[in-house]
Design a protein around this motif. Structure first.
Motif, PDB file in Angstrom:
ATOM      1  N   GLU A 181       0.819  -1.206   0.000  1.00 40.87           N
ATOM      2  CA  GLU A 181       0.000   0.000   0.000  1.00 40.87           C
ATOM      3  C   GLU A 181       0.856   1.259   0.000  1.00 40.87           C
ATOM      4  O   GLU A 181       0.518   2.264  -0.579  1.00 40.87           O
ATOM      5  N   HIS A 182       1.978   1.200   0.678  1.00 43.60           N
ATOM      6  CA  HIS A 182       2.772   2.418   0.832  1.00 43.60           C
ATOM      7  C   HIS A 182       3.923   2.522  -0.143  1.00 43.60           C
ATOM      8  O   HIS A 182       4.780   3.373   0.003  1.00 43.60           O
ATOM      9  N   GLY A 183       3.920   1.629  -1.109  1.00 39.16           N
ATOM     10  CA  GLY A 183       4.913   1.768  -2.165  1.00 39.16           C
ATOM     11  C   GLY A 183       6.346   1.530  -1.724  1.00 39.16           C
ATOM     12  O   GLY A 183       7.278   2.086  -2.270  1.00 39.16           O
ATOM     13  N   TYR A 184       6.549   0.664  -0.714  1.00 37.81           N
ATOM     14  CA  TYR A 184       7.917   0.397  -0.279  1.00 37.81           C
ATOM     15  C   TYR A 184       8.716  -0.317  -1.350  1.00 37.81           C
ATOM     16  O   TYR A 184       9.936  -0.217  -1.399  1.00 37.81           O
ATOM     17  N   ILE A 185       8.000  -1.085  -2.185  1.00 36.96           N
ATOM     18  CA  ILE A 185       8.712  -1.888  -3.158  1.00 36.96           C
ATOM     19  C   ILE A 185       9.524  -1.023  -4.101  1.00 36.96           C
ATOM     20  O   ILE A 185      10.611  -1.389  -4.543  1.00 36.96           O
ATOM     21  N   ASN A 186       9.005   0.180  -4.366  1.00 43.29           N
ATOM     22  CA  ASN A 186       9.743   1.086  -5.240  1.00 43.29           C
ATOM     23  C   ASN A 186      10.692   1.997  -4.475  1.00 43.29           C
ATOM     24  O   ASN A 186      11.293   2.893  -5.052  1.00 43.29           O
ATOM     25  N   SER A 187      10.809   1.743  -3.187  1.00 42.48           N
ATOM     26  CA  SER A 187      11.663   2.660  -2.412  1.00 42.48           C
ATOM     27  C   SER A 187      13.139   2.411  -2.718  1.00 42.48           C
ATOM     28  O   SER A 187      13.525   1.366  -3.229  1.00 42.48           O
ATOM     29  N   LEU A 188      13.926   3.387  -2.344  1.00 43.11           N
ATOM     30  CA  LEU A 188      15.360   3.330  -2.623  1.00 43.11           C
ATOM     31  C   LEU A 188      16.007   2.168  -1.872  1.00 43.11           C
ATOM     32  O   LEU A 188      16.874   1.478  -2.408  1.00 43.11           O
ATOM     33  N   ALA A 189      15.551   1.969  -0.614  1.00 45.52           N
ATOM     34  CA  ALA A 189      16.169   0.931   0.210  1.00 45.52           C
ATOM     35  C   ALA A 189      15.956  -0.449  -0.403  1.00 45.52           C
ATOM     36  O   ALA A 189      16.887  -1.261  -0.482  1.00 45.52           O
ATOM     37  N   VAL A 190      14.711  -0.693  -0.870  1.00 47.31           N
ATOM     38  CA  VAL A 190      14.426  -1.995  -1.451  1.00 47.31           C
ATOM     39  C   VAL A 190      15.195  -2.187  -2.745  1.00 47.31           C
ATOM     40  O   VAL A 190      15.745  -3.259  -3.015  1.00 47.31           O
ATOM     41  N   LYS A 191      15.283  -1.116  -3.516  1.00 48.97           N
ATOM     42  CA  LYS A 191      16.016  -1.215  -4.779  1.00 48.97           C
ATOM     43  C   LYS A 191      17.494  -1.526  -4.527  1.00 48.97           C
ATOM     44  O   LYS A 191      18.109  -2.326  -5.230  1.00 48.97           O
ATOM     45  N   LYS A 192      18.032  -0.890  -3.510  1.00 52.05           N
ATOM     46  CA  LYS A 192      19.449  -1.126  -3.184  1.00 52.05           C
ATOM     47  C   LYS A 192      19.656  -2.561  -2.725  1.00 52.05           C
ATOM     48  O   LYS A 192      20.587  -3.250  -3.157  1.00 52.05           O
ATOM     49  N   PHE A 193      18.737  -2.997  -1.855  1.00 59.15           N
ATOM     50  CA  PHE A 193      18.831  -4.380  -1.382  1.00 59.15           C
ATOM     51  C   PHE A 193      18.780  -5.351  -2.558  1.00 59.15           C
ATOM     52  O   PHE A 193      19.572  -6.285  -2.645  1.00 59.15           O
ATOM     53  N   TYR A 194      17.840  -5.073  -3.468  1.00 55.67           N
ATOM     54  CA  TYR A 194      17.647  -5.981  -4.585  1.00 55.67           C
ATOM     55  C   TYR A 194      18.886  -6.033  -5.480  1.00 55.67           C
ATOM     56  O   TYR A 194      19.295  -7.086  -5.946  1.00 55.67           O
TER      57      TYR A 194
END
Lengths: 257, 253
Positions: A181-194
């Motif tokens: 719901e809060h769009g964490y998947i597109n967040s910078l942290a998730v992108k970096k982790f990925y």
């Protein structure tokens, strides 16, 4: 408890199935009257222990586990009874294992636990097969707990096992997937982790590739008359022609060319 | 994960068959897992720290000798194994020794160690070993067979020409998988001794455990009757449980 189990574990198994005294004769002494009771003998807490004869045994040889095909020809009632027989046997084995541990003795034939567990898993598989067949015929669905492919909080694919609720999703304001719901998947942290996760995965595959290449070179050095087709079948990703002409694959002699 | 598959293929199929033990038991008896993440929590990946390299010898993986040979912090040189494709040497096979001092002699395979591509041929390729030597006692000299590699050390013997031959796995018209000698196209049958396990010589010779085992006649009895009911419905019917309440509608998400 004064059983003396001596140190010696020998393993036994065979073409006979382990545990169940006569499933069908138990069907005869039926279960309708007073719930199900799979044991003919009277029961007290001593049923958690093995029969007294086996207390001093060092080797209790039993047959193998029940196979799927043997369970498929059994009726539901038989499977139900067999399940409880196996459950009681497993409880007994766990108790005996614990008791042996307490008394600093060797538990004879610990593979019996695995055999019982395997039989129980097979019973579950067979029952599930039957239920799925029924539900597919009647409803067109499997009747299993639904599973959905989702992207989880770390941006990785995950099998989400759905849960049962009494109100539909749009009414259930307390149910949210916050990270969705809060769009964490597109967040910078998730992108970096990925990105780092992908890098780690890439490194693992690269190391495996190099390891296999090195291994093939050594094999070629040690076994110069090796069957290359079998080698190719075992290491499909390795360029064998390239590996053949490397220094590591050469061995301690002058090349003929 | 990766590591499980890595460990999984280490013990050969013939070893498992010979041991007569459940695969899960063999695995847990020889594995050395030093750390394992708890299962059932989303925050823990399925990771474990375990010993990866084991030295397989004639000591079978479920034995104490194997554990002693692979004690923690013992590391031995890597063993290179030539890929053999499909395994085609079984206990009881007649083979000819192709290397060593007994080169050209034929014998019967009496032990197979699939993890090392080894076979042992009865009475061939032997050496003397002194056991039980003491200050007072000179020891007993016994003859023991040395292993032979299946790739270079031995070859199967053709039943017609009695010469060593290459073999191929083919299917008969009945659909059975058989070994066929390439020299004479004769089928080399898999010997009876191949079904020998640590417990019994052949399946018929197994002595039943009266208290624990189910008799074979009971196992093969067909009691299944097809019925349009789930397992639960069937059991409830047989136990006389009547349930006519209708569950409320529920939602899965």
């Amino acid at each position: 408890m004064n059983f003396s189990l001596v140190k010696n574990v020998l393993k036994y198994a065979s073409g006979f199935c382990y545990r169940t005294k006569n499933v069908t004769s138990m069907c005869a002494s039926s279960v309708i009257t007073k719930g199900f009771h799979t044991t003919p003998s009277n029961s007290d807490l001593m049923e958690f222990f093995d029969i007294k004869k086996n207390w001093n045994e060092t080797n209790i040889r039993v047959g193998r586990a029940w196979k799927l095909d043997e369970l498929r020809i059994k009726s539901n009632v038989d499977l139900h009874k067999l399940w409880y027989i196996l459950l009681k046997e497993r409880n007994m084995l766990y108790t005996m294992e614990h008791e042996c541990y307490e008394k600093v003795r060797l538990f004879p034939n610990p593979e019996r636990i695995d055999k019982v567990q395997e039989s129980m898993n097979n019973i579950e598989t067979v029952i599930r097969e039957r239920n799925i067949a029924y539900y597919k015929l009647e409803t067109g669905e499997t009747g299993e707990r639904p599973v959905e492919d989702v992207v989880n909080m770390f941006g990785l694919p995950e099998k989400y096992k759905k849960q049962e609720y009494h109100i539909p999703q749009f009414m259930n304001s307390r149910w949210v997937r916050p990270y969705l719901e809060h769009g964490y998947i597109n967040s910078l942290a998730v992108k970096k982790f990925y990105r780092l996760y992908k890098e780690k995965q890439y490194n693992e595959t690269r190391r495996a590739r190099n390891r296999n290449f090195n291994h093939v070179q050594h094999l070629l050095k040690r076994f110069p008359n090796m069957d290359l087709e079998k080698l190719k079948a075992e290491y499909p990703d390795v360029d064998i022609e390239k590996a053949k002409h490397t220094k590591k694959a050469r061995g301690h002699f002058l090349p003929k060319y | 994960m990766r590591i499980f598959s890595f460990l999984g293929k280490k013990v050969g199929d013939l070893t498992i068959k010979y041991s007569n033990l459940p695969e899960s038991y063999i695995k847990r008896s020889y594995e050395q897992v030093y750390w394992k993440n708890p299962t059932g929590y989303p925050q823990y990946p399925a990771a474990q720290i375990a010993r990866k390299k084991y030295r397989f010898t004639t000591h079978r993986p479920w034995t104490g000798q194997f554990r002693r040979q692979n004690e923690p912090n013992t590391h031995r040189k890597k063993v290179f194994l030539e890929p053999v494709g499909e395994w085609s040497f079984f206990k009881g096979d007649r083979v000819e020794v192709m290397v060593g001092k007994d080169k050209g002699k034929q014998g019967i395979v009496n032990q197979v160690i699939q993890e090392r591509n080894w076979v042992f041929v009865e009475g061939l390729n032997t050496h003397y070993r002194v056991v039980g030597k003491d200050k007072k006692f000179p020891g007993v000299t016994i003859l023991s067979e040395a292993p032979l590699l299946v790739t270079t050390g031995v070859k199967l013997v053709d039943p017609e020409t009695l010469k060593p031959t290459e073999i191929e796995w083919r299917y008969t018209e009945e659909g059975d998988k058989v070994r066929v000698s390439l020299a004479s196209s004769r089928i080399i049958p898999i010997p009876k001794a191949a079904e020998e396990t640590i417990d019994y010589k052949s399946k018929e010779l197994y002595i039943e455990n009266k208290e624990k085992d189910t008799a074979a006649s009971e196992v093969t009895k067909i009691t299944f009757q097809p019925k349009l009911a789930t397992f639960e419905m069937d059991i409830m019917e047989s136990m006389g449980i009547k349930e006519d309440r209708v569950p409320v509608k529920s939602y899965w998400y």
